[in-house]
Design an enzyme around this catalytic site. Structure first.
Site, PDB file in Angstrom:
ATOM      1  N   HIS A  82       0.789  -1.224   0.000  1.00 45.10           N
ATOM      2  CA  HIS A  82       0.000   0.000   0.000  1.00 45.10           C
ATOM      3  C   HIS A  82       0.820   1.272   0.000  1.00 45.10           C
ATOM      4  O   HIS A  82       0.250   2.363   0.007  1.00 45.10           O
ATOM      5  CB  HIS A  82      -0.916   0.051   1.232  1.00 45.10           C
ATOM      6  N   LYS A 141      -9.404  13.911   3.463  1.00 48.43           N
ATOM      7  CA  LYS A 141      -8.476  12.777   3.547  1.00 48.43           C
ATOM      8  C   LYS A 141      -7.578  13.024   4.746  1.00 48.43           C
ATOM      9  O   LYS A 141      -7.601  14.109   5.334  1.00 48.43           O
ATOM     10  CB  LYS A 141      -7.642  12.662   2.270  1.00 48.43           C
ATOM     11  N   ARG A 142      -6.799  12.039   5.165  1.00 44.97           N
ATOM     12  CA  ARG A 142      -5.851  12.273   6.249  1.00 44.97           C
ATOM     13  C   ARG A 142      -4.953  13.462   5.913  1.00 44.97           C
ATOM     14  O   ARG A 142      -4.638  13.703   4.742  1.00 44.97           O
ATOM     15  CB  ARG A 142      -4.997  11.017   6.475  1.00 44.97           C
ATOM     16  N   LYS A 183       0.088  14.682   0.800  1.00 45.24           N
ATOM     17  CA  LYS A 183      -1.233  14.939   0.215  1.00 45.24           C
ATOM     18  C   LYS A 183      -1.425  16.431  -0.092  1.00 45.24           C
ATOM     19  O   LYS A 183      -2.344  16.811  -0.791  1.00 45.24           O
ATOM     20  CB  LYS A 183      -2.325  14.415   1.133  1.00 45.24           C
ATOM     21  N   THR A 240      -8.690   6.312  -2.839  1.00 48.95           N
ATOM     22  CA  THR A 240     -10.034   5.836  -3.138  1.00 48.95           C
ATOM     23  C   THR A 240     -11.024   6.984  -3.003  1.00 48.95           C
ATOM     24  O   THR A 240     -12.093   6.956  -3.617  1.00 48.95           O
ATOM     25  CB  THR A 240     -10.467   4.691  -2.201  1.00 48.95           C
ATOM     26  N   LYS A 287     -14.524   7.917  -5.166  1.00 44.61           N
ATOM     27  CA  LYS A 287     -15.843   8.249  -4.621  1.00 44.61           C
ATOM     28  C   LYS A 287     -16.321   9.591  -5.170  1.00 44.61           C
ATOM     29  O   LYS A 287     -17.495   9.756  -5.522  1.00 44.61           O
ATOM     30  CB  LYS A 287     -15.781   8.347  -3.091  1.00 44.61           C
TER      31      LYS A 287
HETATM   32  C1  LIG Z   1     -12.299   7.031   1.308  1.00 46.87           C
HETATM   33  C2  LIG Z   1     -11.860   7.483   2.642  1.00 46.87           C
HETATM   34  C3  LIG Z   1     -10.497   7.730   2.881  1.00 46.87           C
HETATM   35  C4  LIG Z   1      -9.447   7.627   1.801  1.00 46.87           C
HETATM   36  O1  LIG Z   1      -9.338   8.879   1.159  1.00 46.87           O
HETATM   37  P1  LIG Z   1      -8.092   9.206   0.205  1.00 46.87           P
HETATM   38  O2  LIG Z   1      -8.483  10.511  -0.403  1.00 46.87           O
HETATM   39  O3  LIG Z   1      -8.043   8.109  -0.812  1.00 46.87           O
HETATM   40  O4  LIG Z   1      -6.890   9.289   1.051  1.00 46.87           O
HETATM   41  C5  LIG Z   1     -10.124   8.153   4.141  1.00 46.87           C
HETATM   42  N1  LIG Z   1     -11.025   8.314   5.126  1.00 46.87           N
HETATM   43  C6  LIG Z   1     -12.336   8.096   4.929  1.00 46.87           C
HETATM   44  C7  LIG Z   1     -13.285   8.316   6.056  1.00 46.87           C
HETATM   45  C8  LIG Z   1     -12.804   7.671   3.688  1.00 46.87           C
HETATM   46  O5  LIG Z   1     -14.110   7.436   3.513  1.00 46.87           O
END
Ligand SMILES: *Cc1c(COP(=O)(O)O)cnc(C)c1O
Length: 801
Positions: free
Chosen positions: A357, A538-539, A544, A646, A650
Site C-alpha cells: 500500500h 483525507k488524512r 497529500k 479511493t 468516490k
Molecule cells: C475514502 C476514505 C479515505 C481515503 O481517502 P483518500 O483521499 O483516498 O486518502 C479516508 N477516510 C475516509 C473516512 C474515507 O471514507
C-alpha cells in the site's frame, strides 16, 4: 438461497410489530418511554434478524460444497455505520422507514445516532471494508479478520484551531451488529524460550492471552450472500491472581487482566509512519495467530491432508501488518503438525497473497531482530529459516536482498518472499513497486507482482450516500447498476439531453443544500449552495499537500480583496481530515487551515465570494455527506507518493471534477473520464525525482512566482495569526529550504489549473456535461471489479452464486 428476483417479503405492519417486539422483549423497554437509542437498537435487531437467514445459508452452502475460502487479514476495517447499509442491501430501507413513521420515529434520525465503527485510519481500512462488502455481493466465500479495538481512531476536535484528540468510545453503547462467540477462542503466546526435544522445536511462551471472537455479518447486495467479519478481543488467561487478591493486593491481582486487555485496547492512530513499538508487534501477532489457528481448525474439521491446504485456503495480507502470517503458518505446520520446514514454507506460500500500500520509506515496517527474538523467539528462527531457504533457492540473489539485514527484519521482503502473488493498488503504483521498491525480488520472481487497481462499493458510496443521483441513474439506465456498475456507461448517451443535465444538476444541488445545512450545524459557517464546492477530505499529510490548497486559498482571498469588482467565482473550500497525534508538521497545517478560515470567513470585504469550512472529525459518515455535494475533487499529492487513493474514486463517481496530479489512480481516472474532463497539473513522478536533484528548486520556484511570494509574505507577517505573528515562520521556512513535497514547484501550475476550474464554472451547462461524464465513465472503479480481479488472478476462487 433466495432468488434475486424475489424481494425480501415483509410489509410495514409486520415490520412495525417486530420492532415493538424487540423493544419490549429484547431491550425490556416500554414503547412509551423509549429513547432514540432504544428505538435504534430495536430497529437494528429487526434488520439483523433478516441478515441471519442469508448468513446461515451462505455458511451452510460453503461447507456443503467444500468451497475454497478467502481470508482477508487486516489490522484495520474502517466500516462506518452499519444500519442503513444493511437495510439498503436487504431492500428494507423504505419498509423500515414506513414502519417507523407509524411509530412516530424517523429512520434517518435513528440511523444518524449510530456511532461509526472507526477501526481504521483512512484509505487502507476503508478499502478493507469495501472489499468485504463486494465479496459478499459477489458470493465469494470469505472471512475478514481484524482486531476488535475498544477505542477506534480518536475523535478530533479543534481548540483555537489546533487539533485535540479524544478517545473514540464506539463500544460504550451496545453494538447490535456483533455476536460474541465465547466458544471460539485461542491461546496466543509471546516471549519465553524455544526448547529442542528429539530434534523438534517446542516453544514455551512466557506470556499468554486469549483471543476471543466477535462476529459481524457482512451482507451483500440484495441479501443473496453474507460473509463474516471476525474481530478478535484479547482476554486474560486467568482473570484474577487469587493469591494476591486474598493477600489484599487488589491492584496487582488484576494485573493479568490489565496486561491482556491492553492488546485490543487502541488502534495505532498513524497510517504513514512506522514506530517500531513492542505493543504494535504484539497486536500484529495477536491478529495473525488467532486468524491462522482459526483457519486451520476450520480446514481440519473436514480435511486431514494439510498439503492440500492451498486448494481450500487463500489468505490475503492487507499491507505488511499481518506479514507474520507466513512464519506463523509455517510454525503451525512444522511444530504442531510435523511437516518438514522446506515443504511447510512451500505450502504456506501457496496460500498467501500480499497487497502493498505504500512506497513511503518511513511507512515500511522493520523490526529489530532483538525485539522480534524477544517477543517471538520461535518466529525469529523461522524467519531466518525462510530467509536461508530463499537464498538457497536463488544462489544469484544479491547480498542486500535478504529478509534479515543489519539487525532488522524487513517485513516487506518477508511478505514478498512468502507470497504467491504481490500486488500494487493502481497501475502507476504497481510499476513503481517493481521499479523502485522490490527491483531485485521482481527480477528473481518475474510475474509475482501484479496490479489490482482499488475500487469502492457503489452500494454505500452512491446508492446510500447519494439517493438523489441514484434515482436519476435508475430512471435513466434502469435497475441493476448497483451490482453492475459498467451500466453507468448508459448515462453517456443522455448527456446531450438538456433535460437529463437539468436533472443531474438538480441532484447535485439537493446534495449541496443538505451538506450546507450539515456544515452550518457543525461549524456555524453558512455555505451558499450556489457556490463551487471545492473539497479536500483525507488524512492530513505533507505528501497529500493540503498546504498547497490552503496557500492557493490565501492567494484567492488576496485577489478578491485587491480587485473586489472583478468577476470572481464564489468558492467554498471544504477541508476534512485528521493528523496523526505525533505528526507536528501536519498539525501545523490543521492549525493554518483553521486560522485562514477564521480570517477569511470574518472578512466583510469578501462578501461571501470565499468561505473556508473545516468541520472536525472527518470519518466515513462525514464523507457520506460531503462527497455527494462536491463539485471539485482535490487530488493534489506529490506525484509518486499516493499509492492509489479511493477518495478520488468516490468523488468522481458522484459527479465531481478532479483537479489533480498524475499520481496513484488519478492516472487511470483521467484515462477513463477523458483528459478534457479532468484538471491536470503538476510535475510527474519522474520530474519530481529530477527536480529534487536541484538543491535550490524551491527557491527558484518562489522567485519565479509573484503570487507565491505574496502568500509567503502574508504568512510571515502573521496575517493569519495576529495573536502570534511568528506562528507560521516554520511553514514559510520549510517551503523555502526543505520543500521535499514540492509545494513551491507546483504552485503556479496549480493556480493555473484553478483558474481553468473557475472559467469552466462560468459556463454551468458545460460544467454539468463534464460532471455527468465523470459519473458515466467511472464504472470501472467499483470494488466488485477489483474483487473479481483478486479472485481470478490471486485467490483462484469462483463465486458461489
Ligand atoms: C475514502 C476514505 C479515505 C481515503 O481517502 P483518500 O483521499 O483516498 O486518502 C479516508 N477516510 C475516509 C473516512 C474515507 O471514507
Amino acid at each position: 438461497m433466495r432468488d434475486q428476483s424475489e424481494p425480501m417479503q415483509i410489509d410495514a405492519e409486520t415490520f412495525r410489530a417486530e420492532i415493538l417486539r424487540h423493544l419490549t422483549y429484547s431491550l425490556g423497554t416500554d414503547p412509551d418511554h423509549a429513547s432514540t437509542h432504544d428505538w435504534r437498537m430495536a430497529l437494528s435487531l429487526t434488520i439483523r434478524d433478516r441478515v441471519v437467514e442469508p448468513w446461515f445459508a451462505s455458511t451452510r452452502q460453503t461447507w456443503e460444497q467444500d468451497r475454497k475460502r478467502v481470508y482477508y487479514l487486516s489490522m484495520e476495517f474502517l466500516i462506518g455505520r452499519v444500519l442503513e447499509d444493511a437495510a439498503i442491501n436487504l431492500g428494507l430501507r423504505d419498509i423500515a422507514a414506513e414502519a417507523l413513521e407509524g411509530l412516530g420515529q424517523d429512520f434517518a434520525t435513528l440511523a444518524d445516532a449510530e456511532p461509526d465503527a472507526a477501526l481504521g485510519n483512512g484509505g487502507l481500512g476503508r478499502l478493507a471494508a469495501c472489499y468485504l462488502e463486494s465479496m459478499a455481493t459477489l458470493g465469494c466465500p470469505a472471512y475478514g479478520y481484524g482486531i476488535r479495538y475498544e477505542h477506534g481512531l480518536f475523535r478530533q476536535s479543534f481548540d483555537h484551531g489546533r487539533q485535540v484528540e479524544m478517545p473514540e468510545n464506539w463500544l460504550t453503547v451496545q453494538n447490535p451488529w456483533e455476536f460474541d462467540r465465547v466458544e471460539s477462542a485461542y491461546t496466543i503466546g509471546f516471549k519465553g524460550h524455544v526448547e529442542v526435544i528429539d530434534g523438534r522445536s517446542v516453544w514455551h511462551p512466557g506470556e499468554t492471552v486469549i483471543a476471543s471472537a466477535h462476529d459481524m455479518p457482512v451482507v451483500g447486495w440484495q441479501g443473496r450472500w453474507a460473509n463474516t467479519l471476525r474481530l478478535w478481543a484479547a482476554k486474560p488467561t486467568t482473570l484474577l491472581d487469587l493469591d494476591r487478591f486474598n493477600r489484599g493486593d487488589y491492584t496487582a491481582a488484576a494485573e493479568p487482566e490489565t496486561l491482556a486487555r491492553t492488546l485490543s485496547r487502541v488502534l495505532y492512530p498513524d497510517d504513514t509512519t512506522y514506530a517500531g513499538k513492542e505493543l504494535r508487534l504484539k497486536q500484529e501477532f495477536f491478529l495473525t495467530s488467532a486468524a491462522l489457528q482459526d483457519i486451520l481448525r476450520r480446514y481440519l474439521a473436514t480435511h486431514s491432508d494439510l498439503r492440500a491446504l492451498p486448494d481450500k485456503v487463500a489468505i490475503q495480507m492487507n499491507d505488511t501488518h499481518p506479514a507474520l502470517a507466513g512464519p506463523e503458518l509455517v510454525r503451525l505446520l512444522v511444530d504442531d503438525h510435523g511437516i518438514e520446514m522446506g515443504e511447510a514454507i512451500g505450502i504456506a506460500r501457496s496460500c498467501l497473497g500480499y497487497t502493498n500500500h505504500t512506497l513511503l520509506p518511513e511507512a515500511l515496517e522493520r523490526w529489530s531482530t532483538w525485539l522480534m527474538g524477544n517477543v517471538l523467539p520461535r518466529h525469529m528462527q523461522i524467519i531466518e529459516a525462510i530467509d536461508a531457504d530463499h537464498a538457497k533457492a536463488h544462489p544469484d540473489r544479491p547480498a542486500h536482498v535478504g529478509i534479515v539485514a543489519q539487525n532488522e527484519v524487513k517485513m516487506g521482503e518477508l511478505a514478498f518472499v512468502m507470497a504467491d502473488k504481490v500486488n500494487g493498488v493502481s497501475a502507476l503504483h504497481t510499476e513503481l513497486v517493481k521499479k523502485n521498491l522490490f527491483p531485485d525480488l521482481d527480477r528473481l520472481h518475474p510475474g509475482r507482482i501484479v496490479n489490482q487497481t482499488n475500487g469502492v462499493t457503489p452500494r454505500r458510496w452512491i446508492r446510500m450516500a447519494n439517493p438523489a443521483l441514484s434515482r436519476l441513474i435508475t430512471e435513466t439506465v434502469g435497475e441493476g447498476w448497483e451490482s453492475d456498475l459498467d451500466r453507468l456507461a448508459g448515462l453517456e448517451s443522455h448527456v446531450e439531453d438538456a433535460g437529463f443535465r437539468d436533472a443531474f444538476a438538480a441532484a447535485k444541488r439537493a446534495n449541496k443544500e443538505r451538506a450546507a445545512d450539515w456544515l452550518a450545524d457543525r461549524t456555524g459557517v453558512q455555505a451558499d449552495p450556489a457556490a463551487l464546492f471545492d473539497v479536500q477530505v483525507k488524512r492530513i499529510h505533507e505528501y497529500k499537500r493540503q498546504l498547497l490548497n490552503i496557500l492557493q486559498t490565501i492567494a484567492l482571498w488576496k485577489r478578491i480583496r485587491e480587485n473586489p469588482d472583478a468577476d470572481h467565482v464564489p468558492v467554498v473550500k471544504i477541508f476534512g481530515g485528521k493528523s496523526a497525534p505525533g505528526y507536528a508538521v501536519a498539525k501545523e497545517i490543521v492549525n493554518l487551515i483553521n486560522d485562514v478560515a477564521a480570517v477569511v470567513n470574518n472578512d466583510s470585504e469578501v462578501r461571501g465570494l470565499l468561505k473556508v469550512i473545516y468541520p472536525a472529525n472527518y470519518n466515513v459518515s462525514m464523507a457520506e455527506v460531503v462527497i455527494p455535494a462536491a463539485d471539485l475533487s482535490e487530488q493534489i499529492s506529490t506525484a509518486g507518493k499516493e499509492a492509489s487513493g479511493t477518495g478520488n474514486m468516490k468523488l468522481s463517481l458522484n459527479g465531481a471534477l478532479t483537479i489533480g496530479t498524475l499520481d496513484g489512480a488519478n492516472v487511470e481516472i483521467r484515462e477513463r473520464v477523458g483528459a478534457e474532463n479532468f484538471f491536470l497539473f503538476g510535475l510527474t513522478a519522474d520530474q519530481v525525482i529530477q527536480r529534487r536533484k536541484d538543491a535550490l528548486h524551491s527557491r527558484h520556484a518562489i522567485e519565479a512566482s509573484q503570487s507565491l511570494r505574496d502568500v509567503l509574505q502574508m504568512l510571515a507577517e502573521g496575517v493569519f495569526s495576529p495573536d502570534q505573528p511568528d506562528r507560521y515562520h516554520g511553514v514559510v521556512d520549510r517551503i523555502w529550504h526543505h520543500d521535499y513535497f514540492l509545494v513551491a514547484d507546483d504552485f503556479d501550475a496549480y493556480e493555473t489549473a484553478q483558474a481553468q476550474v473557475a472559467d469552466l464554472w462560468r459556463t454551468p451547462d458545460e460544467w454539468v456535461r463534464k460532471a455527468a461524464l465523470n459519473t458515466a465513465r467511472m464504472g470501472f472503479f467499483s470494488s466488485d471489479r477489483a474483487i473479481r480481479g483478486y479472485m481470478n488472478d490471486i485467490w483462484r476462487t469462483e463465486p458461489a452464486i
